[in-house]
Scaffold this active site. Structure first.
Site, mmCIF file in Angstrom:
data_model
loop_
_atom_site.group_PDB
_atom_site.id
_atom_site.type_symbol
_atom_site.label_atom_id
_atom_site.label_comp_id
_atom_site.label_asym_id
_atom_site.label_seq_id
_atom_site.Cartn_x
_atom_site.Cartn_y
_atom_site.Cartn_z
ATOM 1 N N THR A 91 0.848 -1.199 0.000
ATOM 2 C CA THR A 91 0.000 0.000 0.000
ATOM 3 C C THR A 91 0.880 1.245 0.000
ATOM 4 O OG1 THR A 91 -1.539 -1.317 1.304
ATOM 5 C CG2 THR A 91 -2.010 1.029 1.089
ATOM 6 N N LYS B 43 7.469 13.426 21.692
ATOM 7 C CA LYS B 43 7.510 14.450 22.755
ATOM 8 C C LYS B 43 6.149 14.654 23.388
ATOM 9 C CE LYS B 43 10.567 17.032 19.749
ATOM 10 N NZ LYS B 43 10.507 18.235 18.887
HETATM 11 N N1 CP Z 1 -2.404 -5.555 0.946
HETATM 12 C C1 CP Z 1 -1.754 -4.745 1.788
HETATM 13 O O1 CP Z 1 -2.353 -3.876 2.428
HETATM 14 O O2 CP Z 1 -0.402 -4.964 1.870
HETATM 15 P P1 CP Z 1 0.608 -4.138 2.765
HETATM 16 O O3 CP Z 1 0.245 -4.380 4.203
HETATM 17 O O4 CP Z 1 1.964 -4.648 2.386
HETATM 18 O O5 CP Z 1 0.432 -2.678 2.424
#
Ligand code: CP
Length: 361
Positions: free
Chosen positions: A90, A118
């Site tokens: 993603t 912080k």
């Molecule tokens: N499908 C998917 O959300 O993969 P990632 O967690 O690698 O982003």
């Protein structure tokens, strides 16, 4: 910038009282998605439009001139990728989408490197991002956090769009769109998604991709879903209620093998034990919910196998060589769909259409 927005009239308390269907129209601008927060925002025309645009962008990007056009399209914009949970696909596909469109990016992937360490609240952090950037793409462990931020920014001087890149165990709307695109492309010569049987297998209780995709499938005619999981990991009643309201047919079962020959698409998922404080789900025997090389013979010749990835052992890597394995195609489709969604958010989709029509003339 989205200045004319209904969220400005609404307190957070009143917003929370709205049903998901009442919330959905608040995130549109000119009938197009502005914030991308949950799958229930998208009706069939929106899903089909994003898919059409993704295909057009994919074709435009094949030529050097086309890439130059795309890279100029949003060259004045900057995006922040705020990922406080791990991600490979993603994050990188959104990053690649921004590159395709000429959008400059910055990222926070470890909140220990920001002033949150912080004691700054996450809300103040995100509001700070909106001072410098025109688009916020965020993954967060808390359900509803992206909605809260979209509401917060809508009531600020910089109501920049928010894209939910995965929130809690609840929603992953852009994954659902890329899954729809993969289904649409795969069934292009078989009458599209209408009438298809889609089997979801594995951890359906905490699989946010499944929850979002099931919500989109209800817009298509005659689709039947199979939810195949051990009882402890079965799909939530809230999603079944959404399907009931839409009159969509489904079956909930613990038995995977009888479903394989009936499915047009099998959507495998991994056990999401990162949500499991006591690690109970690691003790479950989930080997009956694996897709093996032997299962290929039981699958229809034109069915497809999907997975949002990452995977563990639920699909044998030997299956990858079968032409029905579509999960690596899904990965690449994510880049085109997210590029299309960003174009739509910034109302540049019509420019893509004009370029495409000239290209094919
Ligand atoms: N499908 C998917 O959300 O993969 P990632 O967690 O690698 O982003």
């Amino acid at each position: 910038m989205y200045r004319d927005n209904p969220l400005k009239q609404l307190s957070w308390e009143d917003y929370q009282k709205l049903s998901v269907n009442e919330r959905a129209p608040l995130f549109l601008r000119n009938e197009k998605p502005y914030h991308a927060l949950f799958a229930q925002q998208y009706n069939r025309p929106i899903v089909e439009r994003v898919c059409e645009l993704a295909t057009r962008i994919r074709k435009i990007a094949k030529t050097r001139g086309g890439m130059r056009f795309l890279q100029d399209l949003l060259a004045e914009k900057r995006a922040m990728l705020y990922f406080s949970q791990p991600s490979t696909r993603t994050f990188l596909s959104f990053y690649a989408s921004c590159q395709i469109l000429g959008i400059k990016t910055a990222e926070v992937r470890d909140t220990a490197t920001s002033s949150e360490i912080k004691g700054e609240s996450q809300e103040d952090s995100v509001r700070t991002f909106s001072s410098y950037f025109d688009l916020l793409i965020m993954r967060h462990p808390t359900k509803g956090f992206a909605e809260r931020i979209a509401w917060l920014l809508s009531n600020s001087e910089r109501p920049v769009p928010v894209m939910n890149a995965g929130s809690g165990a609840d929603q992953h709307p852009t994954q659902a769109l890329l899954d729809m695109y993969t289904l649409q492309r795969s069934f292009e010569k078989r009458g599209g998604i209408d009438g298809k049987h889609i089997a979801f297998v594995g951890d359906l209780a905490r699989g946010r991709t499944v929850r979002s995709l099931a919500a989109l499938l209800r817009h298509f005619d005659g689709v039947k879903a199979y939810f195949v999981a051990p009882d402890a990991l079965q799909i939530g009643s809230d999603i079944l209620q959404v399907l009931d309201e839409a009159g969509m047919e489904y079956e909930v079962t613990t038995e995977f093998q009888p479903v394989i020959p009936q499915a047009d698409a099998i959507y495998m998922t991994r056990i999401q034990d990162e949500w499991d404080q006591a690690q109970e789900s690691r003790l479950l025997d989930t080997s009956n919910y694996h897709f093996t090389v032997d299962d290929l013979a039981k699958l229809k010749s034109d069915a497809i196998i999907m997975h949002p990835l990452p995977r563990r052992s639920e699909i044998d890597p030997e299956v990858d060589r079968d032409p029905r394995a579509m999960y690596w195609r899904q990965v690449r489709n994510g880049m085109w769909v997210r590029t299309a969604l960003i174009c739509t958010t910034f109302d540049r989709d019509n420019e893509v259409d004009r370029y495409y029509e000239d290209l094919i003339r």
